[in-house]
Design a protein around this motif. Structure first.
Motif, short mmCIF file in Angstrom:
data_model
loop_
_atom_site.label_atom_id
_atom_site.label_comp_id
_atom_site.label_asym_id
_atom_site.label_seq_id
_atom_site.Cartn_x
_atom_site.Cartn_y
_atom_site.Cartn_z
N UNK A 59 -34.73 58.55 40.30
CA UNK A 59 -34.11 59.18 39.15
C UNK A 59 -35.04 59.17 37.95
N UNK A 60 -34.93 60.18 37.13
CA UNK A 60 -35.61 60.16 35.85
C UNK A 60 -34.97 59.06 35.00
N UNK A 61 -35.78 58.40 34.19
CA UNK A 61 -35.26 57.33 33.36
C UNK A 61 -34.11 57.80 32.47
N UNK A 62 -34.19 59.03 32.03
CA UNK A 62 -33.20 59.55 31.09
C UNK A 62 -31.81 59.74 31.69
N UNK A 63 -31.72 59.73 33.03
CA UNK A 63 -30.42 59.95 33.68
C UNK A 63 -29.93 58.75 34.46
N UNK A 64 -30.74 57.72 34.56
CA UNK A 64 -30.33 56.53 35.32
C UNK A 64 -29.05 55.94 34.73
N UNK A 65 -28.14 55.61 35.63
CA UNK A 65 -26.85 55.07 35.20
C UNK A 65 -25.81 56.12 34.88
N UNK A 66 -26.23 57.37 34.78
CA UNK A 66 -25.29 58.46 34.48
C UNK A 66 -25.18 59.47 35.62
N UNK A 67 -26.28 59.71 36.31
CA UNK A 67 -26.30 60.70 37.39
C UNK A 67 -26.40 59.96 38.74
N UNK A 68 -25.75 60.53 39.73
CA UNK A 68 -25.82 59.98 41.09
C UNK A 68 -26.06 61.11 42.07
N UNK A 69 -27.09 60.93 42.89
CA UNK A 69 -27.45 61.93 43.89
C UNK A 69 -27.03 61.42 45.27
#
Length: 119
Positions: A59-69
C-alpha cells in the motif's frame, strides 16, 4: 486479448467509503499481480495498492489503514475498499493486471474510474 473492467467510482463526502472492483478476462492463464493506481490532475500516476498471486499486499503510505485490497483468484477480480476518504484521494483510479501466462508476460490497464471526495 485481455479486457480489464473497473467499476465503483463516484462522488462521496470526506469520511465516506467507496468500493472499487476490477475484473480481468480474456486470454489469461495466470496472473502475477493486480493493483490500483491513481492519477490526480497535474500529478504523476502513483501506486495505491497492489496484490500478488500469493496474496501479498503493498500500500501507499498515504492510504495505509484506510484502504484494503482483496482478491478473488477464481474470478481474476480485485476489490479496493476505501474508507475514511479524504479530498486528496480525488483522482482517476486505474486497475493494472500483470499477466504471467500465456507468454509473453504483459501488463494491461483499465479505462479508469473517477473518484471524487468533497470536503
Amino acid at each position: 486479448q485481455v479486457q480489464v473492467v473497473e467499476s465503483g467510482g463516484g462522488l462521496v463526502q470526506a469520511g465516506g467509503s467507496l468500493r472499487l472492483s476490477c475484473s480481468a478476462s480474456g486470454r489469461i492463464f495466470s496472473i502475477a499481480g493486480m493493483g490500483w493506481y491513481r492519477q490526480a490532475p497535474g500529478k504523476q500516476r502513483e501506486l495505491v495498492a497492489g496484490i500478488t498471486s500469493g496474496g501479498s499486499t503493498d500500500y501507499a503510505d498515504s492510504v495505509k489503514g484506510r484502504f484494503t485490497l482483496s482478491r478473488d483468484n477464481a474470478k481474476n477480480t480485485v476489490y479496493l475498499q476505501m474508507n475514511n476518504l479524504k479530498p486528496e484521494d480525488t483522482a482517476v483510479y486505474y486497475c493494472k493486471v500483470e499477466r504471467r501466462t500465456p507468454w509473453p508476460p504483459s501488463d494491461y490497464w483499465g479505462q479508469g474510474t473517477q473518484v471524487t471526495v468533497s470536503s
